[in-house]
Enzyme design. Structure first.
Site, PDB file in Angstrom:
ATOM      1  N   TYR A  23       0.876  -1.192   0.000  1.00  0.00           N
ATOM      2  CA  TYR A  23       0.000   0.000   0.000  1.00  0.00           C
ATOM      3  C   TYR A  23       0.902   1.228   0.000  1.00  0.00           C
ATOM      4  CZ  TYR A  23      -3.788   2.881   2.146  1.00  0.00           C
ATOM      5  OH  TYR A  23      -4.708   3.853   2.449  1.00  0.00           O
ATOM      6  N   LYS A  30      -6.288  -0.734  -2.328  1.00  0.00           N
ATOM      7  CA  LYS A  30      -7.233  -0.500  -1.226  1.00  0.00           C
ATOM      8  C   LYS A  30      -7.965  -1.803  -0.885  1.00  0.00           C
ATOM      9  CE  LYS A  30      -6.811   4.020  -0.481  1.00  0.00           C
ATOM     10  NZ  LYS A  30      -6.780   4.798   0.749  1.00  0.00           N
ATOM     11  N   ASP A  34     -10.040   8.592  -4.581  1.00  0.00           N
ATOM     12  CA  ASP A  34      -9.131   9.469  -5.332  1.00  0.00           C
ATOM     13  C   ASP A  34      -9.733  10.082  -6.596  1.00  0.00           C
ATOM     14  OD1 ASP A  34      -7.351   9.014  -3.311  1.00  0.00           O
ATOM     15  OD2 ASP A  34      -5.964   7.777  -4.461  1.00  0.00           O
ATOM     16  N   ASP A  52     -11.659   9.359   0.832  1.00  0.00           N
ATOM     17  CA  ASP A  52     -10.859  10.569   1.073  1.00  0.00           C
ATOM     18  C   ASP A  52     -11.610  11.571   1.930  1.00  0.00           C
ATOM     19  OD1 ASP A  52      -8.473   9.934  -0.670  1.00  0.00           O
ATOM     20  OD2 ASP A  52     -10.169   9.570  -2.000  1.00  0.00           O
ATOM     21  N   GLY A  83      -9.011  20.787   0.450  1.00  0.00           N
ATOM     22  CA  GLY A  83      -9.602  20.131  -0.714  1.00  0.00           C
ATOM     23  C   GLY A  83     -10.509  18.999  -0.254  1.00  0.00           C
ATOM     24  N   ALA A  90      -9.922  15.973   1.081  1.00  0.00           N
ATOM     25  CA  ALA A  90      -9.635  15.451   2.422  1.00  0.00           C
ATOM     26  C   ALA A  90      -9.744  16.556   3.470  1.00  0.00           C
ATOM     27  CB  ALA A  90      -8.241  14.824   2.452  1.00  0.00           C
TER      28      ALA A  90
END
Ligand code: NAD
Ligand code: LMR
Ligand code: MN
Length: 540
Positions: A92, A165, A237, A260, A294, A296
């Site tokens: 990851y 993920k 994402d 996110d 943004g 996140a």
């Protein structure tokens, strides 16, 4: 190919390699197609781990593990489960960032992903069915590759984040690998490097935007939901302009999750609660600054805001505790280009005598003196010694989380933050960080990465067949990570260690399942039992 035997050996969901018994070898027509000695899973694990250790770079290690993944899922997950702490940064983040940037060049195997092209929308249903190949799909991770970690637009190559993920879902929470499907929506890319690269494997045109883009996403959601009922749909994402729009459109209609926005919100709230447990302070006394507001940054802010409201503040009172800094500097109500998620937290210029000067993090920090600073800016090294020491001069135990990934984009290193503040800072980072020694104390650094919560969240929601993912379930997940770290130990981490990921993923799953039942979002009666029943373990 007509040979049943080779089909079995080439199917990673059923292949056992040298562990096929004599009877199985007869049944699947693979007699003589393997060395005769029948190995146990443990022997295979021992052998592959020794081979793994012979690789000397993280990328080479990852590529080796992917070979095992491509050939034999049970072996891969058994190996992963025995080395979670060691493998997480390899499988990851951060190593996955290298494989995404080089995906086309490194390409060997499609890893059972579904590649959906905006230039071929009529094939969507067929592709999803082909990729499922009769499997009962319960979990999809989908990306359009526009906002990969902090490294930006990687087009189709972003498919690796969907694959990665999902690996963590299985390793952490025991989601059956046969029930998952990684998906990429290839809508083009604005990454010139890829457009110019002869070996790029995606659609070689600019990103499609606007109505056509949203129609494609809608069509995907509709067909995926029809094809795989009771599925948990995880978005990963997407770009800043689309991520929240898509979540807002679907969160009250289907069981869906944006990692996110929501996953990062949960883990950051959990980290802050862990930090306050150490400093013995109250959440409602904190002043919060988000650097980078943004997907996140705004998602985390909303989660911490909701937590303050839950602890008794009115919305107006709570809002006063938050300051957002983005490219434009401190965000004011009249700042140009505010996103819908930033607007509720933008400030009045009249609050500051020098509002027009607050165009940098340093100026904003000086004016506000926050007690919590969270970085999701993608701007490396921006938490400077000067800024951090000024922060520490105005607050006892500053909470500082540089969360931008991968490693090369972090706003600061844990080591610097601990050293610059003489150990006062309560730190968590997005990627794993080694403990820091200072004046005889070992400071353990929590990893505030959504990977610590999304697997348990998904397992809990899926186990009880929850209709939706509610704010209550999300909140429950954030509160499930406490009680593992002893906050009285000097240098204690603000979050539990990744080495216990499988254990606390179950705590998260049980809490989330129970919450869904309490909110009548599920017909199940017993959350813990449902979680146990769904949990898969790697064995033949
Ligand atoms: N640790 C975690 O679990 C986790 C989770 C999600 C995202 N992240 C990280 O957070 C970062 C941001 O991700 P995102 O999805 O929110 O991306 P995003 O593009 O939606 O947001 C980035 C924000 O930073 C702002 N920004 C860019 N340059 C800036 C500057 N010089 N000063 C201030 N702000 C600036 C952008 O305008 C944007 O609003 C990434 O590095 C990502 O890896 C970490
Ligand atoms: O992928 C990660 O490591 C966390 C997060 O989802 C990110 O986008 O950075
Ligand atoms: Mn992400």
């Amino acid at each position: 190919m007509t040979n049943t035997g080779f089909n079995v050996l080439n199917n990673p969901f059923i292949n056992k390699g040298t562990a096929f018994t004599a009877d199985e070898r007869k049944q699947f027509q693979i007699e003589g197609l393997l060395p005769p000695f029948v190995q146990t899973l443990d022997q295979q694990v021992e052998q592959t781990y020794a081979q793994y250790q012979m690789r000397d770079t993280d990328l080479a290690k990852r590529l080796f593990l992917m070979d095992i993944f491509n050939e034999n899922r049970v072996l891969f997950y058994k190996l992963f489960s025995e080395h979670v702490n060691e493998f997480m940064p390899i499988v990851y983040d951060p190593t996955i960032a290298d494989t995404i940037e080089n995906y086309s060049r490194l390409f060997i195997d499609p890893q059972n992903a579904a590649y959906l092209s905006i230039d071929d929308p009529d094939n969507m249903e067929k592709t999803l069915k082909n990729a499922a190949d009769g499997r009962d799909i319960k979990l999809i991770v989908v990306t359009d590759g526009e906002g990969i970690l902090g490294i930006g637009d990687w087009g189709l190559q972003g498919v690796d984040i969907s694959v990665g993920k999902l690996m963590v879902y299985t390793a952490a929470a025991g989601i059956d690998p046969k029930s998952v499907l990684p998906v990429v929506l290839d809508v083009g890319t604005n990454n010139q490097k890829l457009l110019d690269d002869d070996l790029y494997l995606g659609n070689r045109h600019e990103r499609v935007r606007g109505d056509k883009y949203y129609a494609f996403v809608d069509k995907f959601v509709e067909i995926a939901e029809d094809t795989f009922p009771n599925m948990y749909l995880h978005f990963e994402d997407f770009g800043r302009d689309n991520a929240a729009n898509i979540l807002n459109k679907y969160k009250d209609k289907i069981l869906t999750f944006n990692d996110d926005i929501q996953g990062t919100g949960i883990i950051t709230l959990a980290g802050i609660l862990g930090a306050l447990n150490i400093s013995k302070q109250k959440l409602t006394d904190q002043v919060y600054m988000s650097f980078g507001a943004g997907t996140a940054g705004a998602g985390i802010t909303k989660r911490i805001f909701d937590a303050m409201v839950e602890e008794g503040l009115s919305e107006d009172e709570a809002r006063k505790h938050f300051y957002l800094v983005d490219k434009q500097g401190l965000l004011f109500k009249d700042t140009e280009g505010l996103t819908p998620e930033q607007k509720p937290f933008a400030r009045d210029r009249s609050e500051f005598s020098n509002a027009d000067e607050l165009t940098t993090l340093k100026a904003a920090m000086n004016a506000v003196h926050p007690s919590i600073l969270v970085g999701t800016s993608t701007q490396p090294g921006t938490f400077t010694k000067e800024i951090i020491q000024d922060m520490a001069a105005h607050t006892d135990r500053p909470i500082i989380f540089p969360l931008s990934n991968p490693t090369k984009l972090a706003e600061a290193t844990a080591e610097d933050l601990i050293n610059w503040t003489d150990g006062k800072a309560l730190v968590a980072t997005g990627v794993p960080a080694a403990p820091v020694e200072l004046n005889g104390v070992t400071y353990h650094i929590g990893q505030a990465n959504n990977a610590l919560v999304y697997p348990g969240l998904g397992l809990g929601a899926l186990a009880v067949n929850a209709k939706l993912l509610s704010d209550g379930m999300i909140n429950r997940a954030a509160h499930s990570l406490g009680g593992i770290v002893d906050p009285t130990e000097p240098g204690a981490a603000v979050l539990p260690p990744v080495s216990k990921l499988d254990v606390f993923s179950m705590t998260v799953a049980n809490g989330v399942a129970e919450q869904a039942i309490e909110e009548n979002l599920s017909d199940s009666k017993d959350g813990d039992k449902a979680v146990q029943q769904l949990k898969w373990t790697p064995e033949y």
